[in-house]
Design an enzyme around this catalytic site. Structure first.
Site, mmCIF file in Angstrom:
data_model
loop_
_atom_site.group_PDB
_atom_site.id
_atom_site.type_symbol
_atom_site.label_atom_id
_atom_site.label_comp_id
_atom_site.label_asym_id
_atom_site.label_seq_id
_atom_site.Cartn_x
_atom_site.Cartn_y
_atom_site.Cartn_z
ATOM 1 N N GLY A 250 -0.318 55.317 -14.692
ATOM 2 C CA GLY A 250 -1.638 55.734 -14.410
ATOM 3 C C GLY A 250 -2.160 56.439 -15.386
ATOM 4 O O GLY A 250 -1.700 57.309 -16.570
ATOM 5 N N GLY B 160 -7.144 62.897 -15.724
ATOM 6 C CA GLY B 160 -7.871 63.711 -16.886
ATOM 7 C C GLY B 160 -7.223 64.371 -17.836
ATOM 8 O O GLY B 160 -7.669 64.369 -19.052
ATOM 9 N N VAL C 136 0.061 58.558 -17.921
ATOM 10 C CA VAL C 136 1.310 58.861 -17.597
ATOM 11 C C VAL C 136 2.337 57.600 -17.784
ATOM 12 O O VAL C 136 1.914 56.243 -17.361
ATOM 13 C CB VAL C 136 1.336 59.404 -16.007
ATOM 14 C CG1 VAL C 136 2.647 59.551 -15.361
ATOM 15 C CG2 VAL C 136 0.370 60.332 -16.019
ATOM 16 N N LYS D 94 4.168 62.362 -19.364
ATOM 17 C CA LYS D 94 2.544 62.679 -19.451
ATOM 18 C C LYS D 94 2.214 62.913 -21.027
ATOM 19 O O LYS D 94 2.728 63.678 -21.590
ATOM 20 C CB LYS D 94 2.191 63.709 -18.569
ATOM 21 C CG LYS D 94 0.898 63.920 -18.488
ATOM 22 C CD LYS D 94 0.158 64.848 -17.327
ATOM 23 C CE LYS D 94 -0.237 63.918 -16.391
ATOM 24 N NZ LYS D 94 -0.825 64.727 -15.244
ATOM 25 N N ASP E 142 -6.081 72.674 -10.422
ATOM 26 C CA ASP E 142 -6.574 71.298 -10.188
ATOM 27 C C ASP E 142 -5.867 70.611 -9.138
ATOM 28 O O ASP E 142 -5.139 69.544 -9.215
ATOM 29 C CB ASP E 142 -6.176 70.422 -11.663
ATOM 30 C CG ASP E 142 -6.611 69.070 -11.548
ATOM 31 O OD1 ASP E 142 -7.573 68.874 -10.755
ATOM 32 O OD2 ASP E 142 -6.208 68.164 -12.449
#
Ligand code: ATP
Ligand code: NAG
Ligand code: NAG
Ligand code: NAG
Ligand code: NAG
Ligand code: NAG
Ligand code: NAG
Ligand code: MG
Length: 626
Positions: A314, A317, A321, A335, A432
């Site tokens: 995926g 922002g 990943v 990540k 976040d």
């Protein structure tokens, strides 16, 4: 006579003094091979003191640990330093040991390149560098070592092709190049005597007749080149012989050209396969996991170099990943941060702090990699997807996520956040929170991810604030204006999560009536009109005791208040949500609560920050350069 004696006596004295001085110097001075070995030692760190008796005031190196000389000449014959915990680069000066027969440095942490000058080691029979961190290309000059019987370079980070010169190494009896990053064709000749177990675990090696290696298909493109030229000659009637020859030559050349272009394109694509370019060096830190069998930092570095597009799970922002399983170790998520940070030091400091954060409802940070060109974070991999997918993803008709799961997510996330705000020193603002940042295990236990990253990234790069400093729909209005993150900003986003769980709608829902298409804005409007309950999914209203729903809705409405002062602290939220299960109103939750409490007691809930004075990489770390 007497006269002459008188003259010679001082001369003799003079001479003997000179001899004495010379003798003294000879005794003191280390021979030239010893000096070479001293320069080898100088490039190493030796934490276990293996080289501590390599005393520069000895005459010869022959009694030094790991050094064996020839009996007659005192020339160094063997260097045996396996499992010696040595770190550093290999001095090219070793090549001056003309009579060296064996160089055995296996299972250390030698890094850097194999010196080109090793081709001067003409007596070398055994070269064993297995299990180090040696990188770069294999020098082609090694192919000229005619006496070499054994060469083991396995378990390193060697890259590029195997040199063509190796095809002449007919004296080689054992070869192991396994587990490196080698690419290309295995040269014809001498190496074809070895089977695939000499080459396993490389990035991209091929070699037709070695069983188990893929064949290199560089010869097959020639076949189509023949076809068209033949078909051209069949249309003889309309062309003269010279024209046909010209045409076929032209066709042949243009096919060659096409093939060359294809090969170049393939070659370029091969290079661009590399997902994570570690650049010229850096540091990879793995934190120690008491209960988890994590890969060592060295294993991890190898694995990172082999990450390809297919590992992507995926992108958000902060960056891409990847999912990675290293050998038999638990699966990890890597990540790759998009943004470059100003200060390496603050990055490491920040992450070392985040590495100490331990809570059942927070995704564990297991390590990080920091090089000038790339920053990686290493997390536990959560197999159950995220809450965004759970609530809004594709699912079969009529499948509803039942209340006990929703409640469990709400409570777990609140606990994780409360821990960040109130148990950590200094406190950590998430910044976040969104449903995609709540990951799930197979039993729907929620794990909050990406905490602390908002700070890490936004402090240095303001233009990305809008992208990464919160996801649209979850961001508190005052945060969007000022960019200043507080605990109350997290409370707001958490409120939106509760609304998502209650309504089954997205935080930003185009079908909503209110002008911002924004869940929080909508509920504020409904709240004023006293109709907040309309937001709750009909299905839940039918099946869940309204006391439960009312309480959670109440909490949510407070959280998404426009006035930060009105929003509750997360510790308060946890208290309120726990009331639900204590009152026993919903039987499903009581059992969850007991099991959660049991787990919580067993987990370490106190932050370990106080155990870490200043910066210290907790656990194993590995400094690499390429
Ligand atoms: N530790 C993990 N285990 C399993 N999946 C993960 C993990 N971390 C991230 N993912 C998945 O990878 C994808 C991308 O995550 P990423 O955090 O980059 O983006 P995001 O969460 O959608 O947005 P944001 O940038 O706001 O965090 C998401 O689908 C997420 O579920
Ligand atoms: C090296 O040897 C000399 C004499 O042989 C001795 O005096 C000296 O202490 C030794 N040095 C070390 C570091 O062992
Ligand atoms: C030196 O001599 C000893 C005993 O004579 C022998 O064991 C050893 O192998 C010899 N060393 C070398 C390098 O030839
Ligand atoms: C290398 O380090 C390990 C662990 O620190 C230790 O057990 C081992 O004895 C060391 N090896 C040597 C040769 O000193
Ligand atoms: C290797 O040998 C060549 C030729 O004998 C010499 O010029 C060179 O200096 C040698 N290199 C080393 C590092 O000894
Ligand atoms: C490869 O060769 C080695 C010895 O050189 C042998 O032990 C091994 O069984 C062989 N493996 C295969 C798969 O043929
Ligand atoms: C080479 O090393 C690898 C990894 O250690 C091992 O699996 C393989 O069997 C070795 N090959 C030979 C020929 O010994
Ligand atoms: Mg995320």
């Amino acid at each position: 006579m007497v006269l002459t004696l008188k003259h010679t006596a001082p001369r003799l004295l003079h001479l003997s003094l000179l001899l004495l001085a010379l003798h003294y110097r000879l005794c003191e001075a280390l021979n030239s091979e010893g000096l070479l070995l001293q320069s080898f030692k100088q490039r190493l760190t030796d934490p276990s003191g293996v080289l501590s008796n390599w005393n520069a005031s000895d005459e010869t190196p022959c009694n030094w640990k790991g050094v064996v000389c020839r009996n007659s000449t005192n020339a160094v014959a063997f260097i045996d330093l396996p499992y010696a915990n040595l770190t550093g680069t290999i001095s090219s000066q070793l090549a001056g040991l003309k009579q060296l027969k064996r160089l055995s440095l296996l299972n250390n942490q030698f890094r850097g390149k194999i010196p080109e000058s090793f081709s001067n080691l003409t007596s070398l029979e055994v070269l064993n560098m297995r299990s180090n961190a040696i990188s770069g290309n294999i020098p082609a000059t090694l192919g000229s070592l005619k006496d070499l019987r054994l060469m083991d370079l396995s378990n390193n980070e060697l890259e590029g092709p195997i040199p063509e010169s190796f095809s002449a190494m007919i004296g080689l009896l054992y070869l192991n190049l396994s587990n490196n990053l080698l690419v290309g064709r295995v040269p014809e000749g001498a190496l074809r005597r070895f089977n695939t177990s000499s080459f396993v675990g490389n990035t991209d090696l091929c070699g037709g007749d070695i069983q188990g290696l893929s064949s290199c298909d560089s010869s097959s493109p020639l076949a189509p080149a023949l076809g068209p030229s033949r078909s051209a000659s069949s249309s003889k009637s309309s062309f003269s012989a010279a024209q046909i020859v010209l045409l076929s030559v032209g066709l042949f050349l243009s096919f060659k050209f096409v093939i060359a272009v294809l090969i170049i394109v393939r070659w370029m694509r091969k290079d661009s396969n590399i997902e994570i370019d570690l650049g010229s060096g850096g540091k990879l830190v793995m934190f120690q996991g008491a209960t988890m069998d994590l890969p060592s930092s060295k294993e991890m570095l190898r694995a990172v170099r082999l990450i390809r597009k297919k590992h992507i799970i995926g992108e958000g922002g902060y960056g891409v990943v990847y999912k990675l399983q290293v050998n038999d170790h638990p699966t990890l998520a890597i990540k790759k941060l998009k943004t470059c940070l100003e200060s390496e030091r603050s990055f490491e400091n920040e992450l070392s702090t985040l590495g100490t954060v331990k809570h059942r409802n927070l995704v564990r940070l297991r390590g990080f990699c920091s090089s000038p060109s790339v920053k990686l974070l290493i997390f536990d991999y959560l197999p159950g997807g995220n809450v965004d997918q759970l609530l809004h993803g594709e699912k079969e008709e009529n499948v509803v996520v039942d209340w006990s799961i929703r409640y469990r997510i709400a409570l777990g996330v609140a606990r994780g956040l409360a821990y960040l705000h109130h148990a950590c020193e200094p406190r950590i603002i998430h910044g976040d929170i969104s449903s995609s940042n709540i990951l799930l295990d197979t039993g729907y236990e929620p794990y909050l991810s990406d905490f602390g990253l908002a700070k890490l990234v936004t402090t240095t790069d303001t233009h990305v604030t809008l992208n990464v400093g919160g996801t649209f729909g979850y961001v508190a209005p005052e945060f969007a204006k000022s960019g200043r993150a507080t605990e109350k900003v997290d409370s707001y986003s958490y409120g939106v999560i509760l609304l998502e769980l209650l309504s089954g709608r997205r935080a930003v829902d185009e079908s909503l009536a209110n002008e911002y298409a924004n869940l929080a804005g909508w509920v504020r409007e409904l709240h004023i009109a006293g109709k907040a309950k309309e937001i709750v999914d009909q299905n839940l209203r039918d099946t869940v005791p309204s006391v439960d729903l009312d309480l959670v809705l109440e909490v949510a409405c407070h959280c998404v208040s426009l006035d930060p002062e009105e929003r509750p602290h997360m510790s308060k939220v946890v208290e309120m949500l726990e009331l639900l299960s204590v009152s026993g109103l919903s039987p499903g939750c009581a059992s969850i609560r007991t099991s959660l409490e049991a787990l919580e007691r067993s987990a370490s809930c106190k932050p370990l920050v106080s155990d870490v004075p200043g910066f210290r990489p907790v656990g194993s770390y590995f400094i690499f350069d390429t």
